[in-house]
Design an enzyme around this catalytic site. Structure first.
Site, PDB file in Angstrom:
ATOM      1  N   ASP A   1     -11.508  -7.848   7.268  1.00  0.00           N
ATOM      2  CA  ASP A   1     -12.832  -7.692   6.667  1.00  0.00           C
ATOM      3  C   ASP A   1     -13.555  -9.031   6.596  1.00  0.00           C
ATOM      4  OD1 ASP A   1     -12.500  -5.009   6.402  1.00  0.00           O
ATOM      5  OD2 ASP A   1     -12.219  -4.997   4.236  1.00  0.00           O
TER       6      ASP A   1
ATOM      7  N   TYR B   1       0.817  -1.204   0.000  1.00  0.00           N
ATOM      8  CA  TYR B   1       0.000   0.000   0.000  1.00  0.00           C
ATOM      9  C   TYR B   1       0.861   1.269   0.000  1.00  0.00           C
ATOM     10  CZ  TYR B   1      -4.177  -2.768   1.146  1.00  0.00           C
ATOM     11  OH  TYR B   1      -5.218  -3.668   1.121  1.00  0.00           O
TER      12      TYR B   1
ATOM     13  N   ASP C   1      -3.648 -17.868   2.473  1.00  0.00           N
ATOM     14  CA  ASP C   1      -4.795 -18.525   1.870  1.00  0.00           C
ATOM     15  C   ASP C   1      -5.411 -19.548   2.817  1.00  0.00           C
ATOM     16  OD1 ASP C   1      -2.386 -19.855   1.591  1.00  0.00           O
ATOM     17  OD2 ASP C   1      -2.765 -20.570  -0.437  1.00  0.00           O
TER      18      ASP C   1
ATOM     19  N   LYS D   1       2.978 -15.242   3.343  1.00  0.00           N
ATOM     20  CA  LYS D   1       2.980 -16.056   2.125  1.00  0.00           C
ATOM     21  C   LYS D   1       4.441 -16.336   1.766  1.00  0.00           C
ATOM     22  CE  LYS D   1       0.616 -18.092  -1.174  1.00  0.00           C
ATOM     23  NZ  LYS D   1      -0.117 -19.344  -0.889  1.00  0.00           N
TER      24      LYS D   1
ATOM     25  N   ASP E   1      -5.692  -6.362   5.927  1.00  0.00           N
ATOM     26  CA  ASP E   1      -6.867  -5.682   5.407  1.00  0.00           C
ATOM     27  C   ASP E   1      -7.920  -6.703   4.992  1.00  0.00           C
ATOM     28  OD1 ASP E   1      -8.613  -3.826   4.388  1.00  0.00           O
ATOM     29  OD2 ASP E   1      -7.322  -3.174   2.747  1.00  0.00           O
TER      30      ASP E   1
END
Length: 352
Positions: A246, A136, A218, A186, A242
């Site tokens: 959510d 980001y 994942d 990851k 993020d």
């Protein structure tokens, strides 16, 4: 105790007003509130989503209570003038690198979760998300390939000190609560994640009492909705955090119930400086109608009392009052109920 209240756009003013009313009902000695403009309303009044006077107010405060930013009428503005840039700039300017997002299903509301009720009942976790690094905030741009095709690119990176400081925040939270910690990355694909994992392993050695493991993002996404009870504290980077936070909020049943805290390293006379906000957006479609659920903002105020002022008992009073109001059926439209912002706020105050 100086609190900068930044209501922002859409339903922000409504939900922050409800939270402020709850704070005032506690009659805390020495509590002073200042209000400033931020987001779309700030652009319209001052020509910038984060005016210098608002940033100065936030810097002078001991904590910030934030509403929401976002205004469809500002969507055509240049990116740096859009309302959403205000919250990113606040995090950066105030050094707020650690985002704490608790997610739990309140007793009696299991049926509102999209998960099976018995699975939903076990969802009670804290997601600690790094907030100022990762893709980001990395370099980004557009380019034309040798074949003449347009490409977009974004650089993902973390420095060792960025990983180390957020890891300490998560491990301290896990240690204090006696919870296990899962670091999500990851590392099988990304070099950034391999650095993340290496540093987290080093930090973990300083917390021998914390049960600790790694998980690929994942798999973590699958486990959050299939076996949420295996998580206590989740530590992860900006992008993955993020998404996972959510996902967890959707599993709770409504984003109208989830608070958050953004903390840094600055210490005040009372505790750690922080910015506290509901995780939902400005919801312009219902703004000004008195329909918004203020629970997430009220719970954010409770987090503020706990983390920035050391007022654990007062924070617990607010949290208990919210739980009691929910148990008594004071549900907003997001939870299938018909109670409005004012009625929900009054119900919480009555149960303090």
């Amino acid at each position: 105790m100086k609190i900068a209240v930044l209501p922002g756009d859409g339903i922000g003013p409504e939900v922050t007003a409800a939270a402020v009313a709850v704070l005032n009902a506690l009659a805390l000695p020495g509590l002073t509130l200042f209000e400033g403009d931020v987001g779309g309303i700030a652009y319209k009044r001052h020509g910038h989503p984060l005016p210098p006077e608002t940033l100065a107010m936030a810097r002078e405060a001991d904590a910030v209570l934030f509403g929401a930013v976002g205004d469809p009428s500002c969507d055509s503005l240049e990116r740096h003038l859009r309302p959403e840039q205000a919250i990113l700039a606040l995090r950066k300017e105030l050094g707020l690198f650690a985002n704490l997002r608790p997610a739990r299903v309140f007793a009696g509301l299991e049926h509102l979760s999209p998960l099976r009720a018995d699975i939903a009942a076990s969802l009670d976790m804290l997601i600690v998300r790094e907030l100022t690094g990762d893709v980001y905030f990395g370099a980004k741009g557009r380019r034309v390939s040798e074949a003449g095709e347009h490409e977009g690119w974004d650089a993902m990176s973390y420095a060792e000190h960025e990983v180390r400081r957020i890891a300490h925040v998560a491990f301290r939270a896990a240690e204090a609560a006696g919870l296990p910690l899962t670091s999500v990355d990851k590392a099988n694909v990304l070099e950034t994640s391999q650095l993340w994992r290496d540093v987290v392993i080093e930090v973990a050695a300083e917390y021998p009492d914390v049960t600790f493991d790694h998980m690929y993002v994942d798999n973590a996404a699958m486990q959050v909705v299939s076996h949420p009870d295996r998580f206590g504290v989740i530590l992860t980077g900006n992008l993955f955090g993020d998404i996972l936070s959510d996902l967890a909020s959707a599993a709770v049943g409504s984003i109208g119930l989830l608070p958050s805290a953004s903390l840094g390293e600055r210490e005040t006379a009372f505790g750690t400086f922080g910015l506290y906000e509901p995780i939902h957006g400005s919801a312009p479609d219902i703004a000004g109608q008195g329909k918004a659920n203020p629970m997430a903002t009220i719970l954010s105020a409770a987090m503020m009392l706990r983390h920035s002022f050391g007022l654990d008992a007062e924070a617990a009073r607010i949290e208990s009052a919210v739980a009691a109001a929910l148990a008594d059926g004071f549900l907003g439209g997001d939870l299938g109920g018909s109670h409005g912002t004012a009625a929900i706020g009054e119900a919480v105050r009555a149960r303090l």
